[in-house]
Design a protein around this motif. Structure first.
Motif, PDB file in Angstrom:
ATOM      1  N   ASN A  91       1.048  -1.023   0.048  1.00  9.18           N
ATOM      2  CA  ASN A  91       0.011   0.170   0.215  1.00  9.18           C
ATOM      3  C   ASN A  91       0.746   1.314  -0.379  1.00  9.18           C
ATOM      4  N   THR A  92       1.186   2.191  -0.704  1.00  8.91           N
ATOM      5  CA  THR A  92       1.471   3.409  -1.505  1.00  8.91           C
ATOM      6  C   THR A  92       1.508   4.267  -0.034  1.00  8.91           C
ATOM      7  N   PHE A  93      -0.139   4.461   0.528  1.00  9.50           N
ATOM      8  CA  PHE A  93      -0.054   5.449   1.227  1.00  9.50           C
ATOM      9  C   PHE A  93       0.155   4.960   2.786  1.00  9.50           C
ATOM     10  N   ASN A  94       0.391   3.851   2.506  1.00  6.24           N
ATOM     11  CA  ASN A  94       1.305   3.225   4.110  1.00  6.24           C
ATOM     12  C   ASN A  94       3.225   3.096   4.247  1.00  6.24           C
ATOM     13  N   LEU A  95       3.430   3.079   2.818  1.00  5.41           N
ATOM     14  CA  LEU A  95       4.888   3.072   3.025  1.00  5.41           C
ATOM     15  C   LEU A  95       5.012   4.644   2.944  1.00  5.41           C
ATOM     16  N   VAL A 127       6.594   5.763  -4.573  1.00  4.11           N
ATOM     17  CA  VAL A 127       6.877   7.506  -3.856  1.00  4.11           C
ATOM     18  C   VAL A 127       7.934   7.622  -4.330  1.00  4.11           C
ATOM     19  N   MET A 128       8.973   7.487  -5.495  1.00  6.39           N
ATOM     20  CA  MET A 128       9.526   8.308  -5.629  1.00  6.39           C
ATOM     21  C   MET A 128       9.920   8.491  -7.155  1.00  6.39           C
ATOM     22  N   GLY A 129       8.717   8.442  -7.543  1.00  7.85           N
ATOM     23  CA  GLY A 129       8.529  10.370  -7.713  1.00  7.85           C
ATOM     24  C   GLY A 129       6.986  11.287  -7.583  1.00  7.85           C
ATOM     25  N   SER A 133      -0.410  10.250  -5.832  1.00  4.29           N
ATOM     26  CA  SER A 133      -2.023  10.369  -6.137  1.00  4.29           C
ATOM     27  C   SER A 133      -2.829   9.469  -7.536  1.00  4.29           C
ATOM     28  N   THR A 134      -1.158   8.629  -8.269  1.00  5.97           N
ATOM     29  CA  THR A 134      -1.269   7.791  -9.380  1.00  5.97           C
ATOM     30  C   THR A 134      -1.710   6.434  -8.485  1.00  5.97           C
ATOM     31  N   CYS A 135      -1.602   6.232  -6.966  1.00  2.00           N
ATOM     32  CA  CYS A 135      -1.890   5.055  -6.604  1.00  2.00           C
ATOM     33  C   CYS A 135      -3.353   5.256  -6.124  1.00  2.00           C
ATOM     34  N   ARG A 148       0.309  14.241  -0.468  1.00  2.00           N
ATOM     35  CA  ARG A 148       0.228  13.606  -2.016  1.00  2.00           C
ATOM     36  C   ARG A 148       1.748  13.346  -2.957  1.00  2.00           C
ATOM     37  N   ARG A 149       2.361  14.104  -2.094  1.00  2.00           N
ATOM     38  CA  ARG A 149       3.492  14.800  -2.274  1.00  2.00           C
ATOM     39  C   ARG A 149       4.965  13.546  -2.565  1.00  2.00           C
ATOM     40  N   GLY A 150       5.485  13.184  -3.352  1.00  2.00           N
ATOM     41  CA  GLY A 150       6.600  11.789  -3.097  1.00  2.00           C
ATOM     42  C   GLY A 150       7.684  12.165  -2.993  1.00  2.00           C
ATOM     43  N   LEU A 151       8.654  11.625  -3.483  1.00  2.00           N
ATOM     44  CA  LEU A 151       9.948  11.420  -3.436  1.00  2.00           C
ATOM     45  C   LEU A 151      11.003  12.841  -4.104  1.00  2.00           C
ATOM     46  N   SER A 152       9.876  12.718  -5.198  1.00  2.89           N
ATOM     47  CA  SER A 152      10.680  13.763  -6.761  1.00  2.89           C
ATOM     48  C   SER A 152      11.719  12.931  -6.777  1.00  2.89           C
ATOM     49  N   TYR A 153      11.973  12.115  -7.898  1.00  2.00           N
ATOM     50  CA  TYR A 153      13.402  11.361  -7.891  1.00  2.00           C
ATOM     51  C   TYR A 153      13.090  11.693  -9.168  1.00  2.00           C
ATOM     52  N   LEU A 154      12.860  11.674 -10.141  1.00  2.00           N
ATOM     53  CA  LEU A 154      12.600  11.781 -11.575  1.00  2.00           C
ATOM     54  C   LEU A 154      12.480  12.985 -11.670  1.00  2.00           C
ATOM     55  N   ASP A 155      12.626  14.053 -10.346  1.00  4.34           N
ATOM     56  CA  ASP A 155      12.102  15.811 -11.526  1.00  4.34           C
ATOM     57  C   ASP A 155      10.703  15.787 -11.282  1.00  4.34           C
ATOM     58  N   ASP A 156       9.590  16.049 -12.358  1.00  3.82           N
ATOM     59  CA  ASP A 156       7.879  16.726 -12.135  1.00  3.82           C
ATOM     60  C   ASP A 156       7.227  15.015 -12.333  1.00  3.82           C
ATOM     61  N   TYR A 157       8.332  13.674 -12.839  1.00  2.62           N
ATOM     62  CA  TYR A 157       7.267  13.009 -13.572  1.00  2.62           C
ATOM     63  C   TYR A 157       6.732  12.440 -12.134  1.00  2.62           C
ATOM     64  N   SER A 158       5.493  11.278 -12.217  1.00  8.06           N
ATOM     65  CA  SER A 158       5.116  10.583 -11.267  1.00  8.06           C
ATOM     66  C   SER A 158       4.658   9.251 -11.852  1.00  8.06           C
ATOM     67  N   ILE A 159       4.596   8.507 -11.255  1.00  7.03           N
ATOM     68  CA  ILE A 159       4.972   7.262 -11.378  1.00  7.03           C
ATOM     69  C   ILE A 159       3.896   6.425 -11.533  1.00  7.03           C
ATOM     70  N   TRP A 160       3.511   5.512 -13.017  1.00 10.60           N
ATOM     71  CA  TRP A 160       1.856   4.802 -12.179  1.00 10.60           C
ATOM     72  C   TRP A 160       2.595   3.047 -12.782  1.00 10.60           C
ATOM     73  N   CYS A 161       2.239   2.988 -11.698  1.00  9.13           N
ATOM     74  CA  CYS A 161       2.185   0.896 -11.967  1.00  9.13           C
ATOM     75  C   CYS A 161       1.440  -0.112 -12.252  1.00  9.13           C
TER      76      CYS A 161
END
Length: 242
Positions: A91-95, A127-129, A133-135, A148-161
């Motif tokens: 669960n992304t929110f838990n993480l 969470v690296m995005g 909110s993609t989850c 809903r802010r992630g770690l932003s390790y890929l600039d402004d891109y969010s990750i959809w899994c």
């Protein structure tokens, strides 16, 4: 120089090629750190999680694995004892709640900036995005995480899994709401990110969406760079031949 790995999730057969490449970069003189904290231990025990991660990496010669089920009291010195960090799915929110609550995001970012090797699978990748909110279409926010802010390790891109093409309308809704470009990864797709260059791993393409829902596929084995043209977040993809 830091290296990031991200996978779209799936079972160990689906991520085998991604896991193999990651394992090949680990320093054999140090253990691998495994974080199962996206999982609910009342549903799947951390013991079972450890057995799973061991079965994933043992075929590649990685058997020295340490698991942290609690981030309290951890330090950067503790983190540097490891060859890399594997952040598992769940669960992304838990993480994100656990990472933020214990201030671990600061340690992990410093570890990355000082050349650490980090792999995130599914929730660990999200969470690296820039925005988790993609989850929302698959994860319940039982911890009542406000941001809903992630770690932003890929600039402004969010990750959809766990991506498939039928989810494009959900991605469009996310982009329309948050004005964030998206990298979508199927359960057989991964990324290796180093110095701004992204290589697609696995057996299926990665898909990149810009703020106008332009969608571009990048096949496994391909390399590209991503850049964001602020403030419109228009996608620019730079292949090796450009």
């Amino acid at each position: 120089m830091s290296v990031l790995y991200l996978s779209g999730g799936g079972d160990k057969e689906q991520t085998r090629e991604i896991d193999r490449v990651f394992a090949g970069e680990l320093d054999g003189g140090k253990p691998l750190l495994y974080l199962p904290i996206a999982m609910d231990p009342t549903q799947i025990s951390y013991g079972d999680c450890y057995q799973w991660v061991h079965s994933v990496f043992a075929p590649f010669g990685i058997t020295d694995i340490t698991m942290w089920g609690d981030l309290r009291g951890k330090s950067l010195k503790d983190l540097k004892e490891f060859s890399g960090v594997y952040i598992g799915g769940g669960n992304t929110f838990n993480l994100m709640h656990s990472v933020l609550q214990e201030g671990f995001h600061t340690l992990l970012t410093t570890f990355k900036e000082e050349g650490g090797l980090i792999y995130g699978g599914s929730a660990g990748a999200i969470v690296m995005g820039s925005d988790i909110s993609t989850c929302e279409h698959m994860d319940e926010n039982a911890v009542l995480l406000k941001g809903r802010r992630g770690l932003s390790y890929l600039d402004d891109y969010s990750i959809w899994c766990h991506y498939d093409g039928e989810q494009d309308p959900l991605i469009q809704r996310f982009i329309n709401t948050y004005r964030k470009p998206v990298i979508a990864l199927s359960e057989e797709t991964g990324l290796r990110v180093e110095n701004g260059r992204i290589k697609v791993l696995g057996t299926q393409p990665a898909f990149v969406f810009d703020s106008t829902m332009n969608k571009e596929a990048f096949e496994p084995g391909g390399d590209f760079l991503l850049a964001v043209n602020l403030p419109d977040y228009d996608l620019k993809c730079f292949r090796n031949d450009q």
